[in-house]
Design a protein around this motif. Structure first.
Motif, PDB file in Angstrom:
ATOM      1  N   LEU A  62      66.436  99.039  44.312  1.00  0.00           N
ATOM      2  CA  LEU A  62      65.435  97.912  44.023  1.00  0.00           C
ATOM      3  C   LEU A  62      64.563  98.181  42.813  1.00  0.00           C
ATOM      4  O   LEU A  62      64.555  97.425  41.959  1.00  0.00           O
ATOM      5  CB  LEU A  62      64.370  97.919  45.232  1.00  0.00           C
ATOM      6  N   THR A  63      64.239  99.407  42.458  1.00  0.00           N
ATOM      7  CA  THR A  63      63.595  99.636  40.971  1.00  0.00           C
ATOM      8  C   THR A  63      64.284  99.312  39.929  1.00  0.00           C
ATOM      9  O   THR A  63      63.882  98.685  38.793  1.00  0.00           O
ATOM     10  CB  THR A  63      63.067 101.109  40.915  1.00  0.00           C
ATOM     11  N   ASN A  64      65.482 100.016  40.207  1.00  0.00           N
ATOM     12  CA  ASN A  64      66.471  99.652  39.145  1.00  0.00           C
ATOM     13  C   ASN A  64      66.904  98.035  38.985  1.00  0.00           C
ATOM     14  O   ASN A  64      66.577  97.767  37.644  1.00  0.00           O
ATOM     15  CB  ASN A  64      68.062  99.984  39.576  1.00  0.00           C
ATOM     16  N   VAL A  65      67.051  97.321  39.861  1.00  0.00           N
ATOM     17  CA  VAL A  65      67.231  95.688  39.834  1.00  0.00           C
ATOM     18  C   VAL A  65      65.784  95.161  39.009  1.00  0.00           C
ATOM     19  O   VAL A  65      66.032  94.262  38.361  1.00  0.00           O
ATOM     20  CB  VAL A  65      67.672  95.216  41.139  1.00  0.00           C
ATOM     21  N   VAL A  66      64.798  95.470  39.691  1.00  0.00           N
ATOM     22  CA  VAL A  66      63.621  94.779  39.387  1.00  0.00           C
ATOM     23  C   VAL A  66      63.100  95.229  37.911  1.00  0.00           C
ATOM     24  O   VAL A  66      62.643  94.274  37.145  1.00  0.00           O
ATOM     25  CB  VAL A  66      62.387  95.229  40.365  1.00  0.00           C
ATOM     26  N   SER A  67      63.462  96.450  37.533  1.00  0.00           N
ATOM     27  CA  SER A  67      62.993  96.780  35.950  1.00  0.00           C
ATOM     28  C   SER A  67      63.943  96.027  35.169  1.00  0.00           C
ATOM     29  O   SER A  67      63.772  95.400  34.189  1.00  0.00           O
ATOM     30  CB  SER A  67      63.388  97.968  35.803  1.00  0.00           C
ATOM     31  N   GLN A  68      65.492  96.012  35.443  1.00  0.00           N
ATOM     32  CA  GLN A  68      66.384  95.203  34.696  1.00  0.00           C
ATOM     33  C   GLN A  68      65.735  93.567  34.691  1.00  0.00           C
ATOM     34  O   GLN A  68      65.999  92.828  33.832  1.00  0.00           O
ATOM     35  CB  GLN A  68      67.698  95.274  35.216  1.00  0.00           C
ATOM     36  N   LEU A  69      65.513  93.133  35.893  1.00  0.00           N
ATOM     37  CA  LEU A  69      65.242  91.797  36.113  1.00  0.00           C
ATOM     38  C   LEU A  69      63.802  91.379  35.306  1.00  0.00           C
ATOM     39  O   LEU A  69      63.675  90.231  34.583  1.00  0.00           O
ATOM     40  CB  LEU A  69      64.809  91.469  37.563  1.00  0.00           C
ATOM     41  N   LYS A  70      62.948  92.363  35.001  1.00  0.00           N
ATOM     42  CA  LYS A  70      61.778  91.949  34.427  1.00  0.00           C
ATOM     43  C   LYS A  70      62.100  91.967  32.865  1.00  0.00           C
ATOM     44  O   LYS A  70      61.701  91.096  32.022  1.00  0.00           O
ATOM     45  CB  LYS A  70      60.787  93.525  34.495  1.00  0.00           C
ATOM     46  N   GLU A  71      63.182  92.794  32.410  1.00  0.00           N
ATOM     47  CA  GLU A  71      63.558  92.622  30.991  1.00  0.00           C
ATOM     48  C   GLU A  71      64.092  91.216  30.589  1.00  0.00           C
ATOM     49  O   GLU A  71      63.711  90.561  30.011  1.00  0.00           O
ATOM     50  CB  GLU A  71      64.574  93.533  30.793  1.00  0.00           C
ATOM     51  N   TRP A  72      64.732  90.964  31.895  1.00  0.00           N
ATOM     52  CA  TRP A  72      65.439  89.364  31.556  1.00  0.00           C
ATOM     53  C   TRP A  72      64.523  88.279  31.874  1.00  0.00           C
ATOM     54  O   TRP A  72      64.573  87.356  30.819  1.00  0.00           O
ATOM     55  CB  TRP A  72      66.703  89.193  32.518  1.00  0.00           C
ATOM     56  N   LEU A  73      63.432  88.662  32.559  1.00  0.00           N
ATOM     57  CA  LEU A  73      62.553  87.532  32.742  1.00  0.00           C
ATOM     58  C   LEU A  73      61.714  87.631  31.335  1.00  0.00           C
ATOM     59  O   LEU A  73      61.303  86.347  30.886  1.00  0.00           O
ATOM     60  CB  LEU A  73      61.277  87.884  33.731  1.00  0.00           C
ATOM     61  N   PHE A  74      61.528  88.587  30.772  1.00  0.00           N
ATOM     62  CA  PHE A  74      60.896  88.760  29.705  1.00  0.00           C
ATOM     63  C   PHE A  74      61.467  88.054  28.428  1.00  0.00           C
ATOM     64  O   PHE A  74      60.915  87.283  27.417  1.00  0.00           O
ATOM     65  CB  PHE A  74      60.477  90.259  29.077  1.00  0.00           C
ATOM     66  N   GLU A  75      62.941  87.911  28.586  1.00  0.00           N
ATOM     67  CA  GLU A  75      63.765  87.285  27.617  1.00  0.00           C
ATOM     68  C   GLU A  75      64.087  86.063  27.927  1.00  0.00           C
ATOM     69  O   GLU A  75      64.617  85.095  27.105  1.00  0.00           O
ATOM     70  CB  GLU A  75      65.081  88.170  27.527  1.00  0.00           C
ATOM     71  N   CYS A  76      63.608  85.636  28.909  1.00  0.00           N
ATOM     72  CA  CYS A  76      63.871  84.264  29.673  1.00  0.00           C
ATOM     73  C   CYS A  76      65.335  83.946  29.718  1.00  0.00           C
ATOM     74  O   CYS A  76      65.950  82.582  29.448  1.00  0.00           O
ATOM     75  CB  CYS A  76      63.305  83.145  28.638  1.00  0.00           C
ATOM     76  N   THR A  77      66.084  84.830  30.164  1.00  0.00           N
ATOM     77  CA  THR A  77      67.581  84.548  30.343  1.00  0.00           C
ATOM     78  C   THR A  77      68.227  84.535  31.764  1.00  0.00           C
ATOM     79  O   THR A  77      69.308  84.337  32.009  1.00  0.00           O
ATOM     80  CB  THR A  77      68.389  85.793  29.500  1.00  0.00           C
ATOM     81  N   VAL A  78      67.202  84.796  32.748  1.00  0.00           N
ATOM     82  CA  VAL A  78      67.729  84.711  33.874  1.00  0.00           C
ATOM     83  C   VAL A  78      67.403  83.431  34.572  1.00  0.00           C
ATOM     84  O   VAL A  78      66.355  82.668  34.447  1.00  0.00           O
ATOM     85  CB  VAL A  78      66.807  85.852  34.702  1.00  0.00           C
ATOM     86  N   GLN A  79      68.260  83.078  35.491  1.00  0.00           N
ATOM     87  CA  GLN A  79      68.138  81.449  35.998  1.00  0.00           C
ATOM     88  C   GLN A  79      67.794  81.742  37.672  1.00  0.00           C
ATOM     89  O   GLN A  79      67.176  80.695  38.161  1.00  0.00           O
ATOM     90  CB  GLN A  79      69.487  80.902  35.826  1.00  0.00           C
ATOM     91  N   LYS A  80      68.472  82.437  37.893  1.00  0.00           N
ATOM     92  CA  LYS A  80      68.367  82.692  39.644  1.00  0.00           C
ATOM     93  C   LYS A  80      68.562  83.998  39.841  1.00  0.00           C
ATOM     94  O   LYS A  80      69.042  85.114  39.295  1.00  0.00           O
ATOM     95  CB  LYS A  80      69.573  81.969  40.194  1.00  0.00           C
ATOM     96  N   LEU A  81      67.829  84.397  41.284  1.00  0.00           N
ATOM     97  CA  LEU A  81      68.032  85.445  41.878  1.00  0.00           C
ATOM     98  C   LEU A  81      68.556  85.395  43.443  1.00  0.00           C
ATOM     99  O   LEU A  81      67.674  84.558  43.927  1.00  0.00           O
ATOM    100  CB  LEU A  81      66.766  86.501  41.832  1.00  0.00           C
ATOM    101  N   VAL A  82      69.548  85.952  43.622  1.00  0.00           N
ATOM    102  CA  VAL A  82      69.858  85.513  45.285  1.00  0.00           C
ATOM    103  C   VAL A  82      69.971  86.797  46.065  1.00  0.00           C
ATOM    104  O   VAL A  82      70.570  87.533  45.345  1.00  0.00           O
ATOM    105  CB  VAL A  82      71.244  84.819  45.035  1.00  0.00           C
ATOM    106  N   LEU A  83      69.461  86.825  46.913  1.00  0.00           N
ATOM    107  CA  LEU A  83      69.657  87.972  47.926  1.00  0.00           C
ATOM    108  C   LEU A  83      70.512  87.337  49.147  1.00  0.00           C
ATOM    109  O   LEU A  83      70.561  86.357  49.976  1.00  0.00           O
ATOM    110  CB  LEU A  83      68.434  88.144  48.721  1.00  0.00           C
ATOM    111  N   VAL A  84      71.870  88.085  48.978  1.00  0.00           N
ATOM    112  CA  VAL A  84      72.855  87.733  49.799  1.00  0.00           C
ATOM    113  C   VAL A  84      73.014  88.612  50.991  1.00  0.00           C
ATOM    114  O   VAL A  84      73.136  89.863  50.945  1.00  0.00           O
ATOM    115  CB  VAL A  84      74.338  87.639  48.995  1.00  0.00           C
ATOM    116  N   ILE A  85      73.125  88.159  52.348  1.00  0.00           N
ATOM    117  CA  ILE A  85      73.204  88.995  53.456  1.00  0.00           C
ATOM    118  C   ILE A  85      74.784  88.752  54.027  1.00  0.00           C
ATOM    119  O   ILE A  85      74.899  87.618  54.295  1.00  0.00           O
ATOM    120  CB  ILE A  85      72.195  88.582  54.522  1.00  0.00           C
TER     121      ILE A  85
END
Lengths: 202, 699
Positions: A62-85
């Motif tokens: 989770l820390t891996n994903v969230v830290s990467q996600l933070k970077e992308w959020l900062f770059e405004c390049t992320v459109q969706k985050l999906v949790l698939v079960i």
């Protein structure tokens, strides 16, 4: 928090949203029973008690994903985050927790903080997490052993970092969709929704 | 005697039997001899019968007597038995008595022994008494000696006391002298202190003197300084005098100063007042501002109130059920939505108007073009008219010419005879006529065609002009209507398209909700090592391992079915054999255990019986550390002794204590003797056995 009390910057917004994802994913995993409840501890955040995992592997992931996600959020390049079960026995996708992220890309150029207090944002986040908790009442029971995966929808021109790879959208065939509340930091707007496999019994 | 009785009974029985069997014989001859009927025989027989009856009678009596005799004998026997019993009881009593007698005799013996012992002891005591008396005499003598010594020592003590008194007096004297000396000493010390003080004073004086000297020298230096100062002073005085004249003015100045000071103070006060007033003013201003603000707020509030009232009125008037702000906001939202819709309509209408205006402008331009065209056409027409005129003139000229030519020709004709004219001439004439006709045709054509064309053109132009002239009216109206229709069509199309768009957007939204994405713009990423893949891998591994196991097991089963299981299941068999071995070991060990237990039990039983037989005591362990001893010769089953082991647990040297039981209460003497005095349990136990034995087996 890097943002001041009155306004909010892009960085602060990215951090807030990433934090929300961290707590949100944890509470989904707890509520849906993907991991045993004894591996979670109670933590107070957003003026409410939340469950955080203590499983070291899961924490690391989770820390891996969230830290990467933070970077992308900062770059405004992320459109969706999906949790698939997914069901492990049939390899069938049973639930998709989708968080659409609308980035205000103009915030990248101007570093003027937006006028929205953290308290109101946290109030909004709290109501979203409450709703996530409340969804357990209508979601079908997960009877078979399941595992989860996190998909991130990004812009096409993004360079795929190491350890990441492209994946399919993992769409559920014959699904029911429920829209949940949304919140906005005035830079990032997060619309949340959950899709689940329609059961034949109903 | 009994035997004889039995025999008599038997003989009687025999005789009785014989008697019973006998009458059968005489009856038979009576049956046979019924036919003979002689009285002799009958008499004989009746006599015999009588005799037999007597005999029977006598026999019966005999039997009765016999029975009585037997009863008598039985009662006699019983009496004898009772007597014998009484005799045996008395004999037993006698034995008991004898035993008791013996016991008593034993006791008497013991008592006699004790008596003899006591007599011996008495004599010993008497002897001891004599010895003690002798000792007493010796001791009396010693006492006398001691008394004499005591008197001598008392004398010595009195003499010593005298000496002590003398010494005490001496010491008192000494004490007095010491006290006087100490007093002297104190005086001397006081003097010494005085001297010391004096010395200190002197030394202080000395120091003060030195200080005075130093101060003196300092003073001298100072005096010199002062002298120099004096000189300066004198100089100064001169200056001062000059100054004094100036000083004379000082009072005036002082007065002025006072005045000024007063003024100053007054001003200061006024300034303070002023500042106070200013502060007050500021405060008031603030208040005023606040008041104004509040007023403004009040006005605003009133305005708001009015607004709200108007809202309420509006609500009441419109009947929109506006009670809460939410309703209002809902209403407002609805109104806004309506407004938006209306705005949209407005926009569309505006756009339409604009487009119409644009069209109008275009049309105007066209009109102007048309006008210019008409002008051109008019010019052309004028030109055409001119042309026509010219052509008419020419036609006139040509007709005139023709007429002239005809006249000439006719003149020629008239001049020449019809026969005289040559074919050439006729030819020429014809040709000329043809040409003429042609020209006439042309002319006619020209005349016919020209005006029609021009007229058509004119009409068209006129129409155009007319249309241009009232462009706003007819043509534009048509156009506008057409355009409107078009616009309506377009609007309808637009709506249709919008709906379609909406539907498509809905679908897109749905797809979006389901997680669809545009592969051109976006890409889906996830971590390679995500929990799902990890879990799947684990699952796969598990499945594979299980499959392997299953195949292995299947092979095993197959081989077992085939009967060749020995090769594959070597390890299994070894396991099995080892388990069997272990089981056998266990069984053997259990067997050994059981055997040992049996042996132990047997041995213990043996040991106990041996102990019982040898020591005469059965030892039972009632509870832990408590042992019950029951003697062989115990008079009752419950008579037992209880011993408790005290001291260290399991230790071999723990002491035993006798516990009180009903039986032990009766053994007070032995307890006192053997346990309290001799402190020997075995002795006590053997004493008890002897006692019990003696009680049991009295002779």
């Amino acid at each position: 928090m890097t943002s001041t009390l009155k306004g909010i910057t892009l960085k602060g917004s990215a951090e807030l949203v990433a934090e929300f994802f961290s707590f949100g994913i944890n509470s989904i995993l707890y509520q849906r029973g993907i991991y045993p409840p004894e591996t979670f501890t109670r933590v107070t955040h957003y003026d409410m008690s939340l469950q955080l995992t203590t499983d070291p592997k899961l924490k690391n992931y989770l820390t891996n994903v969230v830290s990467q996600l933070k970077e992308w959020l900062f770059e405004c390049t992320v459109q969706k985050l999906v949790l698939v079960i997914t069901c492990l026995e049939t390899n069938e996708v049973l639930e998709r927790w989708q968080f659409d992220i609308e980035c205000d890309k103009s915030a990248k150029e101007s570093s003027v903080p937006r006028e929205k207090s953290i308290k109101t944002i946290q109030d909004e986040i709290r109501s979203v997490i409450r709703q996530i908790t409340a969804t357990v009442t209508f979601l079908p029971l997960l009877e078979m052993p399941c595992a989860f995966d996190l998909l991130v929808y990004t812009d096409k021109d993004l360079v795929v970092p190491e350890k990441w790879e492209e994946s399919g959208p993992q769409i559920i065939n014959q699904s029911e969709e429920v829209r949940l509340r949304s919140f906005t930091t005035s830079i990032h707007k997060v619309n949340s929704m959950v899709a689940y496999k329609r059961t034949d019994s109903v | 005697m009994d035997l004889e009785d039995d025999t008599t009974v038997l003989t009687t029985l025999k005789s009785f039997n014989s008697f019973i069997s006998r009458p059968e014989h005489p009856q038979r001859p009576s049956d046979h001899s019924a036919g003979s009927g002689n009285l002799q025989t009958q008499y004989k027989r009746s006599m015999e019968l009588l005799e037999a009856a007597d005999r029977v009678h006598s026999k019966n009596r005999y039997l009765q007597l016999d029975q009585e005799k037997k009863q008598m004998e039985l009662s006699h026997k019983r009496a004898r038995f009772e007597l014998e019993k009484v005799a045996s009881d008395s004999a037993r009593d006698l034995e008991h008595e004898v035993d008791r007698n013996q016991e008593l005799l034993g006791r008497i013996k013991k008592l006699e022994e004790r008596e003899t012992e006591a007599a011996k002891k008495l004599s010993e005591q008497v002897e001891a008494n004599c010895a003690l008396r002798k000792n007493l005499g010796g001791l009396n003598k010693k006492l006398e000696e001691r008394d004499s010594r005591l008197s001598t020592s008392n004398q010595a003590i009195s003499s010593l006391k005298d000496e002590i008194r003398e010494l005490k007096q001496k010491t008192q004297n000494k004490d007095s002298t010491i006290s006087t000396q100490t007093l002297e000493n104190q005086e001397l010390q006081e003097q010494l202190d005085l001297q010391r003080r004096k010395y200190q004073e002197v030394s202080q004086l000395c120091q003060s003197l030195q200080a005075a000297q130093t101060s003196c020298s300092e003073h001298i230096i100072k005096i010199k300084e002062l002298e120099t100062r004096l000189a300066f002073q004198e100089q100064d005085i001169a200056i001062v005098k000059t100054v004094k004249s100036e000083v004379a003015r000082v009072p005036d100045l002082e007065k002025e100063l006072k005045r000024l000071r007063d003024d100053n103070a007054f001003l200061r006060e006024s300034r303070e007042n002023c500042s106070l007033l200013k502060e007050e003013v500021e405060g008031l201003r603030r208040k005023l501002e606040r008041m104004e603000k509040t007023k403004e707020e009040l006005v605003n509030m009133e305005l708001e109130k009015e607004k709200l009232q108007s809202w309420e009125n509006l609500g009441q008037s419109t009947g929109l059920n506006i009670r809460k702000p939410e309703d209002l906001s809902r209403e407002v939202i609805q109104i806004q939505q309506r407004e938006i819709a209306l705005k949209e309509q407005n926009y569309t209408l505006n756009s339409r108007v604009r487009s119409v205006e644009r069209l109008q402008a275009e049309l105007r331009a066209e009109v102007s073009q048309q006008r210019s065209k008409t002008l051109e056409e008019q010019k052309k027409r004028e030109m055409q008219d001119a042309l026509v005129r010219r052509l008419q003139k020419r036609v006139l000229l040509l007709t005139k010419e023709r007429d002239g030519m005809r006249a000439i020709l006719e003149s020629y004709d008239s001049e020449l005879a019809p026969t005289e004219y040559s074919p050439q001439l006729s030819k020429r004439l014809r040709e000329a006529e043809d040409i003429l006709q042609k020209t006439q045709n042309h002319n006619a054509e020209m005349e016919v065609c020209g005006p029609t064309l021009v007229e058509l053109e004119m009409e068209a132009l006129k129409k155009q002009q007319a249309s241009a002239a009232d462009s706003s009216s007819l043509a534009t109206k048509e156009e506008v209507s057409i355009l409107r229709q078009k616009i309506e069509d377009l609007e309808a199309e637009r709506q249709r398209l919008e709906e379609q768009n909406n539907i498509l957007e809905m679908r897109l939204e749905r797809n979006n909700l389901q997680g669809d994405y545009d592969p051109v713009k976006t890409r889906v990423l996830h971590l390679k090592m995500n929990p799902t893949s990890v879990a799947k891998q684990q699952r796969q591994q598990e499945v594979e391992s299980l499959r392997e196991e299953v195949t292995h097991l299947r092979e095993l089963v197959r081989s077992l079915q085939d009967g060749g299981a020995l090769v594959h299941s070597q390890d299994d068999s070894s396991m099995h054999s080892s388990s069997l071995d272990l089981r056998k070991q266990m069984e053997s060990s259990e067997l050994r255990n059981q055997r040992l237990k049996e042996v132990f039990q047997r041995k213990i039983q043996e040991f106990r019986t041996v102990c019982y037989v040898l020591t005469g005591y059965q030892i039972d362990i009632t509870t832990e550390n408590q042992y019950r001893l029951t003697s062989v010769y115990a008079e009752h089953m419950d008579d037992s002794l209880l011993f408790k082991k005290t001291g260290p647990m399991g230790g071999s040297n723990g002491s035993m204590q006798l516990m009180e039981t009903e039986f032990s209460k009766t053994l007070g003497e032995m307890v006192a003797l053997h346990l309290h005095h001799q402190k020997s349990i075995p002795a006590f136990l053997s004493a008890v056995t002897l006692d019990l034995f003696s009680r049991q087996t009295t002779i």
